[in-house]
Design an enzyme around this catalytic site. Sequence first.
Site, PDB file in Angstrom:
ATOM      1  N   SER A  71       5.336 -14.248-123.414  1.00 48.88           N
ATOM      2  CA  SER A  71       6.745 -14.630-123.217  1.00 48.88           C
ATOM      3  C   SER A  71       7.407 -13.979-122.016  1.00 48.88           C
ATOM      4  O   SER A  71       8.456 -14.456-121.573  1.00 48.88           O
ATOM      5  CB  SER A  71       7.558 -14.268-124.458  1.00 48.88           C
ATOM      6  OG  SER A  71       7.588 -15.345-125.335  1.00 48.88           O
ATOM      7  N   LYS A  74       8.223 -16.212-119.222  1.00 49.18           N
ATOM      8  CA  LYS A  74       9.316 -17.206-119.316  1.00 49.18           C
ATOM      9  C   LYS A  74      10.477 -16.864-118.372  1.00 49.18           C
ATOM     10  O   LYS A  74      11.177 -17.750-117.896  1.00 49.18           O
ATOM     11  CB  LYS A  74       9.827 -17.271-120.759  1.00 49.18           C
ATOM     12  CG  LYS A  74       8.801 -17.800-121.761  1.00 49.18           C
ATOM     13  CD  LYS A  74       9.312 -17.605-123.185  1.00 49.18           C
ATOM     14  CE  LYS A  74       8.349 -18.121-124.237  1.00 49.18           C
ATOM     15  NZ  LYS A  74       8.805 -17.795-125.609  1.00 49.18           N
ATOM     16  N   TYR A 199       2.862 -24.524-119.439  1.00 51.53           N
ATOM     17  CA  TYR A 199       3.414 -23.451-120.281  1.00 51.53           C
ATOM     18  C   TYR A 199       2.321 -22.452-120.719  1.00 51.53           C
ATOM     19  O   TYR A 199       2.466 -21.241-120.568  1.00 51.53           O
ATOM     20  CB  TYR A 199       4.116 -24.078-121.500  1.00 51.53           C
ATOM     21  CG  TYR A 199       4.552 -23.077-122.527  1.00 51.53           C
ATOM     22  CD1 TYR A 199       5.623 -22.221-122.265  1.00 51.53           C
ATOM     23  CD2 TYR A 199       3.873 -22.949-123.737  1.00 51.53           C
ATOM     24  CE1 TYR A 199       6.023 -21.275-123.203  1.00 51.53           C
ATOM     25  CE2 TYR A 199       4.274 -22.012-124.676  1.00 51.53           C
ATOM     26  CZ  TYR A 199       5.337 -21.179-124.416  1.00 51.53           C
ATOM     27  OH  TYR A 199       5.717 -20.234-125.329  1.00 51.53           O
ATOM     28  N   TYR A 251      13.547 -11.216-128.473  1.00 49.61           N
ATOM     29  CA  TYR A 251      13.548 -12.101-129.646  1.00 49.61           C
ATOM     30  C   TYR A 251      14.835 -11.894-130.453  1.00 49.61           C
ATOM     31  O   TYR A 251      15.888 -11.599-129.881  1.00 49.61           O
ATOM     32  CB  TYR A 251      12.297 -11.851-130.509  1.00 49.61           C
ATOM     33  CG  TYR A 251      10.996 -11.981-129.737  1.00 49.61           C
ATOM     34  CD1 TYR A 251      10.639 -13.181-129.128  1.00 49.61           C
ATOM     35  CD2 TYR A 251      10.119 -10.922-129.627  1.00 49.61           C
ATOM     36  CE1 TYR A 251       9.447 -13.312-128.430  1.00 49.61           C
ATOM     37  CE2 TYR A 251       8.923 -11.038-128.932  1.00 49.61           C
ATOM     38  CZ  TYR A 251       8.586 -12.234-128.342  1.00 49.61           C
ATOM     39  OH  TYR A 251       7.419 -12.352-127.657  1.00 49.61           O
ATOM     40  N   VAL A 269       4.283 -11.427-126.993  1.00 48.67           N
ATOM     41  CA  VAL A 269       3.501 -11.149-128.198  1.00 48.67           C
ATOM     42  C   VAL A 269       2.203 -10.381-127.924  1.00 48.67           C
ATOM     43  O   VAL A 269       1.566  -9.908-128.865  1.00 48.67           O
ATOM     44  CB  VAL A 269       3.149 -12.417-129.009  1.00 48.67           C
ATOM     45  CG1 VAL A 269       4.327 -12.913-129.797  1.00 48.67           C
ATOM     46  CG2 VAL A 269       2.567 -13.502-128.133  1.00 48.67           C
TER      47      VAL A 269
HETATM   48  N1  GLU Z   1       2.395 -18.182-125.594  1.00 49.74           N
HETATM   49  C1  GLU Z   1       3.083 -17.693-126.737  1.00 49.74           C
HETATM   50  C2  GLU Z   1       3.509 -18.819-127.642  1.00 49.74           C
HETATM   51  O1  GLU Z   1       3.877 -19.830-127.168  1.00 49.74           O
HETATM   52  C3  GLU Z   1       4.254 -16.902-126.251  1.00 49.74           C
HETATM   53  C4  GLU Z   1       4.980 -16.253-127.353  1.00 49.74           C
HETATM   54  C5  GLU Z   1       5.601 -14.941-127.036  1.00 49.74           C
HETATM   55  O2  GLU Z   1       5.076 -14.107-126.306  1.00 49.74           O
HETATM   56  O3  GLU Z   1       6.681 -14.741-127.593  1.00 49.74           O
HETATM   57  O4  GLU Z   1       3.472 -18.741-128.827  1.00 49.74           O
END
Ligand code: GLU
Length: 315
Positions: A71, A74, A199, A251, A269
């Site tokens: 994440s 992002k 993604y 989060y 994560v």
């Molecule tokens: N690639 C992970 C997913 O889409 C990213 C989630 C994360 O790091 O919060 O579930």
Amino acid sequence: MPKMEERLPHLVEQLDGWIEKSKSLCQHGKVASYIPELAKGNQAALGIHLIDGYGNEAMAGDASTVFTLQSISKVFSLLLALMDHGEQLVFDKVGMEPTGDSFNSMLKLELVQPGIPFNPLINAGAIAISSLITGASQQHKLDRVLDFFRLISGNEQLNYNEAVYQSELQTADLNRSMAYFLKDKGVIEQSVDDVLDVYFHHCSIDATCKDLARMGLLLAYNGYDPIRGKQLVPKRYVQIAKSFMVTCGMYNASGQFAIQAGIPAKSGVSGGILTLIPGAVGIGVIGPALNSKGNSIAGVDLLEKLSQHYDLSIF
Ligand code: GLU
């Protein structure tokens, strides 16, 4: 611009001690396993790397661990989409508000109208953002994404981790269902497979704490890379990204982290956390054992302790 030893006196000599203070928490966390390849992360690891605008560095613990951005990526796919399209189009596709729900929740997508994701840092929002990365072909999009991460990290060796990418691709039912929902609502216009391919690729870029620290430094200087002396990203877009980091970066524990640490941060994560001291220092942390909210359990503790000791809160 302040040097690291001015902003964080004695930190370099004491960094091992700070790691020791937080490391025992690793045993109370869990390494993510919903993407099977991530389960290989080392539960006991905790590392940190800091870089200031003069290129002074400090590192401790397991800072050389290689992990995927997940994440954390992002934040930067958002920057690339903003640079490709500008604010107006990006915010036609995603909102600006935190959800209070978990990162992969679909709850509010249908409940709250119009059905656009609440923000670009939850999965649905990041998938919508991935659909905005431009390129003449799918391969060109993937090349542009990787080139951008190499540029902002100053690391030409950064690459996609094919094993993690494949692992995520094969266990992506929830992300896939979100993408189909977004396509139905017209938020995504291209094929779901192509959008998810972008993604999953940016989530599966391998990095170390040093790479996170370099990227954090760029955010700390509002898009200016003080080491190379170049503005790489417009200041306004970095301000947008950092605002999201404060409100949604950790989060549904972002409010708690804002109170306890008070620095813009984004976790993933895989156990990474990218954070920064504005105008001064970029910081990368790794600790694959996660707490119940999906953040590195020891990494959060370490950053809270450092922030409280050095009075780093921006508030
Ligand atoms: N690639 C992970 C997913 O889409 C990213 C989630 C994360 O790091 O919060 O579930």
